[in-house]
Design a protein around this motif. Structure first.
Motif, mmCIF file in Angstrom:
data_model
loop_
_atom_site.group_PDB
_atom_site.id
_atom_site.type_symbol
_atom_site.label_atom_id
_atom_site.label_comp_id
_atom_site.label_asym_id
_atom_site.label_seq_id
_atom_site.Cartn_x
_atom_site.Cartn_y
_atom_site.Cartn_z
ATOM 1 N N ALA A 105 0.826 -1.211 0.000
ATOM 2 C CA ALA A 105 0.000 0.000 0.000
ATOM 3 C C ALA A 105 0.857 1.256 0.000
ATOM 4 O O ALA A 105 0.604 2.206 -0.752
ATOM 5 C CB ALA A 105 -0.935 -0.008 1.211
ATOM 6 N N LEU A 106 1.888 1.284 0.831
ATOM 7 C CA LEU A 106 2.744 2.470 0.924
ATOM 8 C C LEU A 106 3.502 2.705 -0.369
ATOM 9 O O LEU A 106 3.553 3.835 -0.882
ATOM 10 C CB LEU A 106 3.721 2.301 2.085
ATOM 11 N N PHE A 107 4.071 1.659 -0.946
ATOM 12 C CA PHE A 107 4.869 1.825 -2.163
ATOM 13 C C PHE A 107 3.976 2.199 -3.348
ATOM 14 O O PHE A 107 4.395 2.967 -4.226
ATOM 15 C CB PHE A 107 5.643 0.544 -2.460
ATOM 16 N N ALA A 108 2.762 1.676 -3.371
ATOM 17 C CA ALA A 108 1.837 2.009 -4.466
ATOM 18 C C ALA A 108 1.413 3.472 -4.397
ATOM 19 O O ALA A 108 1.303 4.145 -5.434
ATOM 20 C CB ALA A 108 0.617 1.095 -4.421
ATOM 21 N N VAL A 109 1.169 3.990 -3.199
ATOM 22 C CA VAL A 109 0.739 5.394 -3.098
ATOM 23 C C VAL A 109 1.901 6.336 -3.418
ATOM 24 O O VAL A 109 1.690 7.440 -3.935
ATOM 25 C CB VAL A 109 0.146 5.677 -1.703
ATOM 26 N N TRP A 148 -7.906 18.323 -4.840
ATOM 27 C CA TRP A 148 -8.394 17.091 -4.214
ATOM 28 C C TRP A 148 -7.263 16.066 -4.151
ATOM 29 O O TRP A 148 -7.086 15.380 -3.136
ATOM 30 C CB TRP A 148 -9.555 16.493 -5.009
ATOM 31 N N ASP A 149 -6.523 15.943 -5.244
ATOM 32 C CA ASP A 149 -5.431 14.970 -5.290
ATOM 33 C C ASP A 149 -4.374 15.280 -4.243
ATOM 34 O O ASP A 149 -3.816 14.365 -3.611
ATOM 35 C CB ASP A 149 -4.775 14.968 -6.677
ATOM 36 N N PHE A 150 -4.085 16.558 -4.040
ATOM 37 C CA PHE A 150 -3.072 16.927 -3.048
ATOM 38 C C PHE A 150 -3.462 16.433 -1.658
ATOM 39 O O PHE A 150 -2.670 15.792 -0.969
ATOM 40 C CB PHE A 150 -2.880 18.442 -3.034
ATOM 41 N N TRP A 151 -4.695 16.729 -1.264
ATOM 42 C CA TRP A 151 -5.130 16.318 0.069
ATOM 43 C C TRP A 151 -5.249 14.800 0.167
ATOM 44 O O TRP A 151 -4.896 14.200 1.196
ATOM 45 C CB TRP A 151 -6.468 16.977 0.406
ATOM 46 N N ALA A 152 -5.732 14.171 -0.892
ATOM 47 C CA ALA A 152 -5.903 12.727 -0.858
ATOM 48 C C ALA A 152 -4.557 12.006 -0.759
ATOM 49 O O ALA A 152 -4.370 11.111 0.078
ATOM 50 C CB ALA A 152 -6.661 12.257 -2.106
ATOM 51 N N VAL A 157 -0.467 9.042 2.263
ATOM 52 C CA VAL A 157 0.929 8.733 2.584
ATOM 53 C C VAL A 157 1.150 8.736 4.089
ATOM 54 O O VAL A 157 1.803 7.838 4.651
ATOM 55 C CB VAL A 157 1.869 9.745 1.898
ATOM 56 N N ILE A 158 0.595 9.718 4.783
ATOM 57 C CA ILE A 158 0.792 9.829 6.233
ATOM 58 C C ILE A 158 0.180 8.637 6.963
ATOM 59 O O ILE A 158 0.838 7.962 7.765
ATOM 60 C CB ILE A 158 0.194 11.154 6.749
ATOM 61 N N VAL A 159 -1.079 8.344 6.684
ATOM 62 C CA VAL A 159 -1.766 7.280 7.414
ATOM 63 C C VAL A 159 -1.199 5.906 7.060
ATOM 64 O O VAL A 159 -0.983 5.055 7.938
ATOM 65 C CB VAL A 159 -3.288 7.330 7.133
ATOM 66 N N THR A 160 -0.926 5.659 5.782
ATOM 67 C CA THR A 160 -0.373 4.366 5.374
ATOM 68 C C THR A 160 1.022 4.163 5.954
ATOM 69 O O THR A 160 1.366 3.050 6.382
ATOM 70 C CB THR A 160 -0.323 4.272 3.836
ATOM 71 N N SER A 161 1.824 5.219 5.981
ATOM 72 C CA SER A 161 3.159 5.118 6.576
ATOM 73 C C SER A 161 3.072 4.793 8.061
ATOM 74 O O SER A 161 3.843 3.970 8.578
ATOM 75 C CB SER A 161 3.930 6.423 6.374
#
Length: 437
Positions: A105-109, A148-152, A157-161
């Motif tokens: 998940a982290l590497f994909a985002v 929208w993309d910036f916030w998403a 990245v923060i939560v998945t990390s």
């Protein structure tokens, strides 16, 4: 920690601590490194020459960029949602797959974040999408999907990390204690945050781990829906549909599960960790992949029925995507993401390494064709016949996509080399419970 508990996870710990890792790993790392160099070349080219070197045109202002962005986000969301549910449910499968599912998940985002940034044309000004207190008080256009993309992406990245890193802390401490070189001990010690395995540490860790997993659930649903709303809020006939968020969420989950299955089979075979990712785990993953493929098939059927009930221009746009210039994309997506996974009705196929690789790879390819079909095929028929055109990617766009594949593979290879791919503390916990029962 008892010597018996150490022996349980010694094979997992020895993988990142060993001095040598095998020739195949080096070959794969060199191949992925070559693709990363290709990625660097394409990014430098677009930064210097602009997005005009891509095949985009009116009305295809995104093309490969948005296709691949939506595809990588689907992998990240599906893998994150799967890992978070396993953590909250305390399911036995979490021991085998959660660690690398969170890594996937982290590497994909990370790969997904590249596309909207460089689509700006001047990526060094990406911070303009952030509402900072500018001197001239020129604020971002909040109706823009780039905002929208910036916030998403940043939230993802923060939560998945956090989900990935919080789960790693006890195992980093284990690697710190078992490392035979002082430098390695210090590196793992810094990232272990002074973990000593006390009751207080465990209490805080479990609360934090579950809290982050809870945050993942609404994030993933909102994130994938946001990607879908980028289409749904437009007036393009085949995009302006309320079914888009459900389609993206469900097919994204299927995509994430398929990549998790693919990585599980490769790690099980490559690292010889059959004890930790056993046949039962692979069999259950296969069943989940099959179930997600059936849900995707239902959504394709729903799309067809909805088109029958739509207005004339909506029917024309949807059926053109099924029968027109890009019809091959639509039917290839169905074959790869729905029909091929039906092999998993057979138990022998679910437990086969070759079948697992084949089906996991085919679903990923099928969902990529699905995104291509929606974004390009769905945009070809609009209200104005004068802008009906076709789109084809350039070599630089193709190179950009292949480069992100190389980046994703390289990050996974480095992860498998320097960190435990299976949760050691969860493994010890499960072994203790089995002996106590």
């Amino acid at each position: 920690m008892s010597s018996n508990a150490q022996a349980i996870t010694s094979p997992v710990a020895e993988v990142p601590l060993s001095r040598r890792f095998g020739l195949l790993w080096w070959i794969a790392l060199v191949a992925s490194g070559a693709l990363v160099l290709l990625l660097g070349y394409t990014l430098v080219s677009v930064s210097i020459l602009g997005v005009g070197i891509w095949g985009v045109n009116i009305p295809f202002v995104w093309g490969f960029d948005l296709i691949n962005y939506a595809w990588w986000i689907g992998i990240a969301n599906g893998a994150s949602l799967f890992a978070a549910i396993l953590v909250l449910r305390r399911h036995d499968l979490r021991t085998a797959v959660n660690r690398f599912a969170e890594g996937v998940a982290l590497f994909a985002v990370i790969c997904a974040g590249i596309f909207p940034i460089f689509h700006l044309g001047r990526p060094w000004l990406f911070y303009w999408t952030f509402p900072y207190p500018a001197t001239f008080e020129v604020w971002p256009q909040f109706r823009s999907t780039l905002t929208w993309d910036f916030w998403a992406i940043s939230t993802h990245v923060i939560v998945t990390s956090l989900l990935w890193y919080v789960g790693l802390i006890p195992d980093l401490a284990t690697l710190r204690d078992r490392a035979r070189r002082k430098t390695v001990q210090r590196i793992y010690g810094v990232f272990a945050l002074g973990w000593r395995g006390s009751v207080r540490h465990w209490a805080y860790h479990q609360r934090a781990y579950r809290l982050v997993a809870i945050l993942v659930l609404p994030l993933i649903l909102i994130m994938q829906s946001t990607v879908a709303f980028e289409f749904a809020v437009t007036l393009v006939p085949d995009w302006h549909e309320t079914r888009q968020p459900l389609h993206f969420v469900a097919t994204g989950l299927a995509q994430g599960l398929s990549i998790v299955l693919l990585v599980a089979v490769l790690l099980r075979w490559g690292l010889r960790i059959e004890r930790y990712i056993d046949e039962g785990d692979i069999d259950l993953l296969g069943k989940l992949v099959l179930a997600s493929a059936l849900v995707s098939g239902y959504l394709y059927l729903d799309e067809f029925v909805s088109a029958l009930l739509a207005d004339r221009i909506g029917q024309e746009a949807t059926f053109h995507r099924m029968t027109g210039v890009y019809a091959g994309l639509y039917w290839t997506a169905i074959v790869y993401s729905i029909l091929i996974p039906q092999l998993f009705w057979l138990k022998a196929a679910r437990q086969s390494t070759i079948a697992g690789i084949f089906v996991g790879f085919s679903i990923g390819v099928g969902i990529w064709f699905d995104r291509f079909s929606i974004i390009v095929g769905g945009l070809q028929i609009d209200h104005l016949p004068s802008i009906w055109r076709s789109y084809s990617p350039t070599l630089l766009e193709t190179g950009l996509f292949l480069g992100t594949v190389g980046l994703f593979a390289g990050l996974l290879l480095l992860f498998a080399r320097f960190l435990p791919v299976v949760s050691m503390f969860e493994t010890r916990h499960d072994e203790h419970e089995e002996k106590s029962s």
